[in-house]
Each structure stands twice: as C-alpha cells, then as structure tokens.
Design a protein around this motif. Structure first.
Motif, PDB file in Angstrom:
ATOM      1  N   LEU A   1     -32.559   4.240 -10.827  1.00 34.76           N
ATOM      2  CA  LEU A   1     -31.929   4.201  -9.512  1.00 34.76           C
ATOM      3  C   LEU A   1     -30.454   3.859  -9.684  1.00 34.76           C
ATOM      4  N   MET A   2     -29.578   4.733  -9.199  1.00 33.71           N
ATOM      5  CA  MET A   2     -28.131   4.521  -9.310  1.00 33.71           C
ATOM      6  C   MET A   2     -27.610   3.922  -8.011  1.00 33.71           C
ATOM      7  N   ILE A   3     -26.810   2.860  -8.129  1.00 36.17           N
ATOM      8  CA  ILE A   3     -26.233   2.157  -6.981  1.00 36.17           C
ATOM      9  C   ILE A   3     -24.719   2.266  -7.089  1.00 36.17           C
TER      10      ILE A   3
ATOM     11  N   CYS B   1     -23.781   1.011 -10.933  1.00 38.71           N
ATOM     12  CA  CYS B   1     -24.717   0.497 -11.917  1.00 38.71           C
ATOM     13  C   CYS B   1     -26.016   1.270 -11.767  1.00 38.71           C
ATOM     14  N   ILE B   2     -26.833   1.256 -12.809  1.00 42.78           N
ATOM     15  CA  ILE B   2     -28.107   1.973 -12.811  1.00 42.78           C
ATOM     16  C   ILE B   2     -29.226   0.985 -13.100  1.00 42.78           C
ATOM     17  N   LEU B   3     -30.194   0.961 -12.201  1.00 44.79           N
ATOM     18  CA  LEU B   3     -31.389   0.142 -12.398  1.00 44.79           C
ATOM     19  C   LEU B   3     -32.416   0.999 -13.127  1.00 44.79           C
ATOM     20  N   PRO B   4     -32.674   0.700 -14.410  1.00 42.91           N
ATOM     21  CA  PRO B   4     -33.563   1.569 -15.197  1.00 42.91           C
ATOM     22  C   PRO B   4     -34.965   1.653 -14.597  1.00 42.91           C
ATOM     23  N   GLN B   5     -35.618   2.786 -14.864  1.00 39.50           N
ATOM     24  CA  GLN B   5     -36.968   3.014 -14.361  1.00 39.50           C
ATOM     25  C   GLN B   5     -37.940   1.994 -14.941  1.00 39.50           C
ATOM     26  N   ALA B   6     -37.735   1.633 -16.203  1.00 44.83           N
ATOM     27  CA  ALA B   6     -38.630   0.656 -16.832  1.00 44.83           C
ATOM     28  C   ALA B   6     -38.548  -0.700 -16.138  1.00 44.83           C
TER      29      ALA B   6
ATOM     30  N   ILE C   1     -37.789  -1.191 -12.996  1.00 43.24           N
ATOM     31  CA  ILE C   1     -38.456  -1.066 -11.699  1.00 43.24           C
ATOM     32  C   ILE C   1     -39.962  -1.201 -11.864  1.00 43.24           C
ATOM     33  N   GLU C   2     -40.509  -0.554 -12.904  1.00 42.45           N
ATOM     34  CA  GLU C   2     -41.948  -0.634 -13.151  1.00 42.45           C
ATOM     35  C   GLU C   2     -42.371  -2.047 -13.514  1.00 42.45           C
TER      36      GLU C   2
END
Length: 606
Positions: A441-443, A594-599, A601-602
């Motif tokens: 997810l990119m913010i 910034c980017i919230l990695p998929q890992a 988030i999981e």
C-alpha cells in the motif's frame, strides 16, 4: 603545584555575558528601547544603518542620567530597578539584571549623551570594548541618546555569522513590534538608512494594532476582557474567518512583557476548535495582568520564557474568555419573536392554489431514422403532429455494490494494477492519497507531492524564462506589517522575474497588478502566503535564489491539507509526481511517500 584557577578580567566576562544577552542587532534595540520605556519616555526614536551593523541609535525623552549614573550604568550588575533579592518577585520594569549596557559596550563602540531635568549641562560618554575612551560635559536635551557603532567589531566570528541585511532588519522589526504593541501610549518612530519605516503616534491599543497591521486587519478583531482574582486578561482575538495557515500575528504579553508560552497558545486554539480549518492559525493579542509574585521572569536573559504559578487555572480562564468573545461578537442569526405591529404574512399551503408543474408529452413510437411512406401519413408519424421529445429520459447509472460487497469481495489481482484503467485511490483525512501497488500500500502526502510537482514546474519556467505576467482584472491593495515589508523588499526583484507586478503605495501597502500566467487563486492571498513562507525557516537543500523563490511559490499554490480530491485529481497528482526528478523528497528534504509492504499488512491482520 601552582594555582590554575583565576578570575577573568571584566572585559572577558562582559564578552561572555554578551554572548547570551546580545545575539544580533535586534537584541541591542530591544534592550535600549526597554530601558527608554523604564525611564518614562513618551517619545522614542530608533535609527539604524545597514540593519544595525554600522550604527544603531535610540533617542528618548525620559528621565535621563546624571554624570555618575551614566558612568556606573556600564558596570556589570549595576541597575536602578531592584535593590534586594525580594524585589525579583515584585518587578514592575522591563529590565532588572544590569547586564544589557555592559554587554553592549563589550562588543561595540558606544556613545551616550544624557541629561536630567534638574541639570543644565548633560554628559557625553564614549566607551569601546568595555574601556572608557572619554567623558565630558555637553549641551543636550533632557533624556538619553545611545549610539552604538560597529557592533561585534572586536568579535569577528560573531559578526561573520550575522545574516543578510534584509534578515537582520526583519529581526529588528519583529523585536520592535513586540514592544510597540505593549505601550500604545508612547510614540515611536523607526528609520532605516534614512527611510522612515514606522511613525506611530500615541493612542489606544486597537489604534496601535491597526497602525501596524492595517485597518482591514483591525476589522477582523474581537475585543476580549475578563477580570478574576488570579489576574486580568484583555486584548483582541481574530474572527474565525480571519484564520490563515501562514503568517498569523499571534502575541502573548504578561505585565507589559512579551512571552512565548506554548501552553497558553493551545488554550487560544482550543476555543477555535471546529470553527477554523485544520492547520489554520487565528490572530490574537492577549495581555495578562497578574501579581509579579505569581510569575518568574528570571529564567533566561532574553526574558521571553516565563513561568506561572497557576498555569492550569489561567489556561481555563483564557480559553473561556476567547470562547466568550467569539460567541458574543460573531454574527449569528437569531429568532425574533417580537411580531407586534408587523404585517400578517400568510403561511404557505402547498395544497391551496398551488401551481402545477407543466406536463411534457411526446410520442414514444417516433423514430427520426425511420423513413415515412408519404407526407400525408398518419398523425402518429407526422413531425408536425408529433414533435420531438422536449426532455430526454435520464440515462441510468450502474448501481454500486453495497459496503458488504466491498468487505467480502475477492482480493484484487496484481495484474489489474497494470491495466489501462486507472486504479482507485483513497483519500485519508484530506491529507494522504492511498493506492495499491504490487508490493503493498503506497501512501502519498498530497501537499508535499504538490510542492515537488509545482517546484520543478516553476523552476523550469524560470530557467527558460517562460513565466509571463498576467494582469489581474481588478488590482487589489495588500497591507504588510513592517517586518513583512523587509522580507518583501528582499524578494521583490525575483518576484518580478517570475511574473509578479507589485507597486509600492507607501506605508507598507502594495498593489498587486499581475501574477504569473497559469497561477490560479486569490492574488492577495497568494502574495501574502509567499511573504509568510519566505519568513519561515526550513529551506535546507535549496541553493540558488531562483530555487528558493520557486519553492516559496510552490508552497503557496500547492494543494493544501483538507482539500478533497476526486479520483481523477488524485490520479493526476500521482502521475505528475512520478514524472518528477525526485519522487521521494521535497526540495527541502521532507519525505513525500512511503510504502506499507504486503507482508506487514498480513502480519498486522494475523
């Protein structure tokens, strides 16, 4: 073993003290003007050359000093304000330390001419680097005339680190404003390099505020006054519509002394909660009158940090006073129940003499692309008897799925982000643009992204000299405070190169005749934001003057926080950002995305 501890000479001790008390030319003016106020002066004149580097002169018509007092005033810890330690808790004067004059004399060449009312001959005293050069009788008016030449001439390191003349003059005006706003009953004048910057006559507090900041500014102020057992609070606060994001004039004073107090600043802002946009700052001029024993001003030599004995009760009183001022003086529609003598207006009845809306008739079987057999065909197909429909039926929009469909729908495959269709963005709290990317997810900070985009745009236009002025339809006048005028004069040549056309009307007023072509918005608000932004710090990483001005203009015209964006607008911001030379940081080094990695988030969801 020989002794290694020894007393420092007075000249060295005075230079050490001057490092805290006298930091720049503005510090000299502050100390000398405060001494003139304590001396009971009714007219104070300040004259500076080269923003105080070459000369500073303060002339007053106060009590003056005798020959002995003039010599003793330049000794360390010599003061007429206090006699014993208990006097520190009953201060009614601006100064009390006895460090200002010896500190000034330690780093400059000082000439003092003074006379008291009961003496016919005055005294002229010359001191350089804490050493008395001469003292002789002279003819002079009642009062004191301090002339400080070649500040920091014997401290080359301190003189080297002084800022530009425009910056130092702005600091002088800022320090001067903090004094003139407290004493409206004293007349002040300020001259810089032969030009009169301020000429303020004695009057009321509101008149002094309007003389400094303009009549339009005074129209947006609300009076405030409350008297309690712990002290009195009075002053003026701005209407909610006068709040702005940059350059708000905010002043706190206690017993005639300017102070910085973040706790009381929050008390004022709490009264404007939900009345002004997020990030906006209202103007205010708040004056406290409390018992000297309830505050402590002897914390720092600058005397701007002040401790209150009852901070929390004062906070509550201040917040309530501001809320009361806003509630009593702001225009709020009221219900008037006094109907005696007024004409009787009947109540509207929708069922009585109601005008029915016109009916639209059309032939549903009419087809303009169907050929007719003959002009004398049936009336159903005749254009004259069956006109075209007056209103086309509204096109049906595809229905959106319910919220539950979104919550339990299948995850979006990564391949869909690479399709020709633009991704769906989400705006969070009117501040961030959130969108899905392959890695998570990119913010994106929408304001900082807009600053980066506009900065590179304006910088390229300045380099190519493609920014042309666009005349405004109706030129408007804008009034600047004296401290803002100094900043505007410094950036005015670069503003002209970028397409701004400002005409000096005198008295700190300027007419905005043109702005750069392609720049939208209110011209007056745009120029105000540029000047306010130029006064702020935080331009690290910006080298040339063109880059500074491009950054200032970008900040003034960027998408602000709180502005709602459509999906197409967020898509445009994202695409333009990734076409910039640097997508990660603003020109002054702040992170854009910034980017919230998929890992991650999981992991958060377990």
């Amino acid at each position: 073993m020989t002794d290694i501890i020894q007393l420092l000479p007075d000249t060295v001790a005075n230079q050490i003290a001057a490092g805290e008390v006298i930091q720049r030319p503005a510090s000299v003016i502050k100390e000398l003007v405060e001494n003139a106020v304590d001396a009971g002066a009714k007219n104070i004149h300040v004259i500076v050359l080269d923003a105080g580097r070459t000369s500073i002169q303060v002339i007053d018509d106060g009590l003056g000093m005798s020959e002995t007092d003039a010599r003793l005033a330049f000794e360390r810890h010599a003061t007429s304000k206090i006699r014993k330690a208990d006097d520190l808790f009953a201060l009614h004067t601006m100064g009390f330390r006895g460090e200002a004059l010896p500190s000034i004399a330690a780093v400059a060449q000082v000439e003092l001419t003074t006379r008291t009312a009961d003496e016919e001959i005055g005294t002229r005293l010359c001191i350089a680097a804490s050493k008395v050069v001469s003292q002789e009788p002279t003819s002079c008016p009642v009062g004191s005339n301090f002339k400080v030449d070649n500040l920091f001439y014997n401290v080359p390191v301190r003189r080297k680190f002084l800022k530009s003349n425009a910056t130092e003059l702005n600091n002088i005006l800022t320090a001067f404003e903090r004094i003139i706003l407290v004493y409206p009953d004293i007349a002040f004048t300020l001259h810089s390099n032969g030009t009169e910057l301020l000429n303020l006559r004695a009057g009321s507090l509101l008149q002094r505020i309007t003389d400094v900041f303009g009549k339009r500014f005074g129209q947006d102020l609300l009076p405030m006054e409350v008297n309690t057992a712990m002290g009195n609070i009075m002053g003026y606060v701005g209407k909610p519509e006068s709040a702005k994001r940059k350059g708000a004039h905010q002043y706190l004073f206690v017993n005639g002394r300017y102070m910085k107090h973040a706790y009381f600043h929050k008390a004022v802002l709490s009264a404007y909660e939900r009345l002004i946009p997020e990030g906006a700052q209202p103007p205010y001029f708040v004056y406290f009158e409390v018992a000297p024993a309830d505050i402590d001003v002897n914390i720092h030599p600058t005397k701007t940090e002040i401790k209150f004995e009852n901070e929390q009760p004062v906070w509550q009183i201040l917040s309530a006073a501001v809320k009361d001022a806003i509630g009593r003086f702001c225009e709020v529609p009221t219900i008037d129940f006094d109907t005696e003598g007024r004409p009787d207006i009947p109540v509207f009845d929708p069922l009585l003499n109601a005008v029915q809306p016109p009916k639209v008739t059309y032939n549903p079987s009419y087809n303009p692309f169907k050929s007719t057999a003959s002009p004398s065909s049936s009336s159903a197909s005749s254009p004259s008897s069956s006109p075209l429909p007056s209103f086309a039926p509204a096109s049906s929009k595809p229905s959106l799925p319910a919220d539950d469909d979104f919550l339990f729908s299948d995850p979006i495959p990564a391949q869909s982000l690479l399709s020709e269709k633009s991704p769906v963005h989400y705006q969070y709290k009117g501040r961030y643009i959130m969108t899905a990317v392959k890695s998570g997810l990119m913010i994106i900070d929408q304001y900082r992204a807009s600053v980066r985009i506009l900065f590179e745009k304006y910088l390229a236009q300045t380099a190519n000299r493609t920014m042309v002025p666009q005349s405004v339809l109706f030129p408007e006048a804008v009034k600047f405070a004296p401290s803002e005028v100094a900043i505007l004069q410094d950036i005015l040549p670069q503003l002209a190169k970028m397409g701004f056309e400002l005409v000096d009307l005198g008295g700190g007023s300027y007419a905005v005749n043109a702005i750069p072509n392609g720049v939208e918005g209110d011209p007056v608000a745009l120029v105000r934001n540029i000047v306010a932004d130029a006064a702020e710090k935080g331009e690290a990483g910006v080298s040339s003057q063109n880059e500074k001005l491009a950054l200032t203009l970008a900040r003034a015209t960027a998408v602000p926080y709180g502005q709602l964006l459509s999906n197409e607008e967020m898509e445009a911001v994202t695409n333009q950002l990734f076409s910039c030379s640097n997508v990660n940081y603003t020109p002054d080094g702040r992170a854009i995305l910034c980017i919230l990695p998929q890992a991650d988030i999981e992991n958060l969801l377990g």
